[in-house]
Scaffold this active site. Sequence first.
Site, PDB file in Angstrom:
ATOM      1  N   LEU A 293      10.759 -20.883  -3.862  1.00 52.35           N
ATOM      2  CA  LEU A 293       9.753 -19.947  -3.364  1.00 52.35           C
ATOM      3  C   LEU A 293       8.546 -19.914  -4.289  1.00 52.35           C
ATOM      4  CD1 LEU A 293       8.907 -17.461  -1.512  1.00 52.35           C
ATOM      5  CD2 LEU A 293      10.008 -16.053  -3.260  1.00 52.35           C
TER       6      LEU A 293
ATOM      7  N   ASP B 158       0.828  -1.206   0.000  1.00 50.26           N
ATOM      8  CA  ASP B 158       0.000   0.000   0.000  1.00 50.26           C
ATOM      9  C   ASP B 158       0.865   1.260   0.000  1.00 50.26           C
ATOM     10  OD1 ASP B 158      -2.381   1.383   0.025  1.00 50.26           O
ATOM     11  OD2 ASP B 158      -2.644   1.260   2.197  1.00 50.26           O
TER      12      ASP B 158
ATOM     13  N   HIS C  64       3.114   3.400  -8.745  1.00 51.37           N
ATOM     14  CA  HIS C  64       2.873   1.988  -9.068  1.00 51.37           C
ATOM     15  C   HIS C  64       4.070   1.379  -9.796  1.00 51.37           C
ATOM     16  CE1 HIS C  64      -1.148   2.293  -7.615  1.00 51.37           C
ATOM     17  NE2 HIS C  64      -1.547   3.118  -8.550  1.00 51.37           N
TER      18      HIS C  64
END
Length: 254
Positions: A145, A34, A51
């Site tokens: 991962l 965020d 972004h």
Amino acid sequence: MIDRFWAKFGKPSSDSVHTLTKDNMPKHVAIIMDGNGRWAKSRGLPRIAGHHTGMKVVKQITMAADRLGIQYLTLYAFSTENWKRPKAEVDFLMRLPQEFLSIELEELIANNVQVRMMGYRDALPSHTIRALEEAIARTADNTGLILNFALNYGSRTEMTDAVKRIAEAVRDGELKPEDIEESTIAERLFTNGLPDPDLLIRTSGELRLSNFMLWQLAYSEMWFTDVYWPEFSESHFHEAIAEYQRRARRYGGL
């Protein structure tokens, strides 16, 4: 805001925030990324600049998680509520997975990372889906991962759909109401096959879940920071892990 949080719950001492132990590493870390727009605004930049910068942080934190031996990393990339944003911003966000994967996919493959996605695909643009499906297919056999993108994801819709499927199974005689257990619901969520997150991280100073993994986060440890996502660093990530390792997880017991 965070100062009020620590005043209530206590702040860890700064002399040990980066002391990590391998034997108490969270298996699954989830992050609400965020603050991209506010970071950009604070610098007089358009929201899309935040972004784009945040996209670069995704790679840094993915590699940091991989180095620590974390097994699952789930990133809240776009919620079902984010469609309410201006069209130009949404269009830009929908192009970020394509750009990110076109640049980083080969390195993800080289590092044995497996890419997954959870969320509702039908509403996503075809170019977004193509990029994700290529990454998912090309990394399907990787055993390191698991990088799980929550894209067009909303937890209440996810749980509602799970309840509908259970109701249909009961209606069709495939399931008895008395046989419904927690696992019956969990198996019908996007995260079926993944462990619940051990740790949730949220950046930017907000102290809420924003419709993210409401079922799965029932016993997760939570760590909040005022730092905006584009400024979130490996050091901040280590700080969150260190705080997780200081806590005692009792799951309602003693």
